[in-house]
Write a protein that holds these residues in place. Sequence first.
Motif, PDB file in Angstrom:
ATOM      1  N   GLU A  84       0.826  -1.206   0.000  1.00 41.39           N
ATOM      2  CA  GLU A  84       0.000   0.000   0.000  1.00 41.39           C
ATOM      3  C   GLU A  84       0.859   1.254   0.000  1.00 41.39           C
ATOM      4  OE1 GLU A  84      -2.665  -0.155   3.272  1.00 41.39           O
ATOM      5  OE2 GLU A  84      -3.821  -1.869   2.485  1.00 41.39           O
ATOM      6  N   GLU A  85       2.087   1.139   0.522  1.00 43.18           N
ATOM      7  CA  GLU A  85       3.006   2.270   0.565  1.00 43.18           C
ATOM      8  C   GLU A  85       4.061   2.194  -0.539  1.00 43.18           C
ATOM      9  OE1 GLU A  85       2.501   4.740   2.627  1.00 43.18           O
ATOM     10  OE2 GLU A  85       0.807   3.700   3.563  1.00 43.18           O
ATOM     11  N   PRO A 111       3.989   0.372  -3.908  1.00 41.93           N
ATOM     12  CA  PRO A 111       3.236  -0.472  -4.840  1.00 41.93           C
ATOM     13  C   PRO A 111       4.104  -1.298  -5.776  1.00 41.93           C
ATOM     14  CG  PRO A 111       2.326   1.748  -4.746  1.00 41.93           C
ATOM     15  CD  PRO A 111       3.627   1.792  -4.021  1.00 41.93           C
TER      16      PRO A 111
END
Length: 353
Positions: free
Chosen positions: A295-296, A298
């Motif tokens: 999520e941080e 990708p």
Amino acid sequence: MPRFTTVALAAGAALLARRAVRRRMSTAPLWPMPALDEPVSGYGRGSTVPRKVLVAARTTPAEGVVELRLEGRGLPAWQPGAHVDLVLPSGLVRQYSLCGDPADPTAYTVATRLIEEERGGRGGSREVHEQLHAGAEIEIRGPRNRFPLVEAPAYVFVAGGIGITPVLPMLRAVEAAGADWRLVYCGRSRATLPYLAEVEALGGDRVTVVAEDESGRPDLDFLADTPAEALVYCCGPDGLMDAVAAAMPEGRAPRLERFSAAATTGGTAFALELRRSGRTVTVAADQSVLAAVREEVPGLMYSCRQGFCGTCRQRVLEGEVDHRDELLTDAEREDSMLICVSRCAGERLVLDL
């Protein structure tokens, strides 16, 4: 099930002269690291060099089982218990035990059972069965060995179905060495047991075949009387390996080779700091570290999501790790983890990302 005897153990000890098998891990870099300045962690740390092999032959050693002979140049030597990673045409990475002859430098042999999705399959075995035919080219990585055959005067082997694949080279080795050994080989039916004829010819009355359609599930009570000198090896479904572990004498554990990865979730939530990215995220109890990191970041690479291939390996700067992988050695676990399956054993973990 025949019992071990003091005479047999002594004879086995005198005859067995092989040296212990040792793990071999390559540290050659493979693919680009995550897109961060001067990355020092990620895919390639501890991975083995990929190589192309040709599917030279395909056979069916049992119902629902396909055997592949993979030929190539410069194939690394291997020892009983080793496995290779197959990179399938779709990009999936699956691990299969080598079941051929370690003395053959030109080919590896693997076998896989077709596992339907309703029985827990995730598509890899179907891809092997439907797409890998003679003449196909495929990439492999390895071999690696986290299920080594070590020196002992006597052995008990328990194999369930396709779990015979890592055990078969072991049987050949201990028989050639003159060691005392026994095998319990179990499965749904005799027709579904690969290499059954070879195993029975090799071991004779030392082999006990337990087919569920004939005699139900195996009786493992005999393991409670296993002599201290004998090593117990088991490969097969999780239920079988759990039963073998439960039947062992108090204070002793069998040597196991599991096909499925440990659960990636469970436990409690924890804080995860990505030191070079300057971000801190919370990994929920029902979330993998890989999912939280992506999520941080990708573009972070991953593949098997089972703790087998090493694609997602990252360097750990701080924190205690709950290692759940089937790849890293104890030394490698001191400062790294596979974030697809492993978690934090405390409240906070810091990665070099």
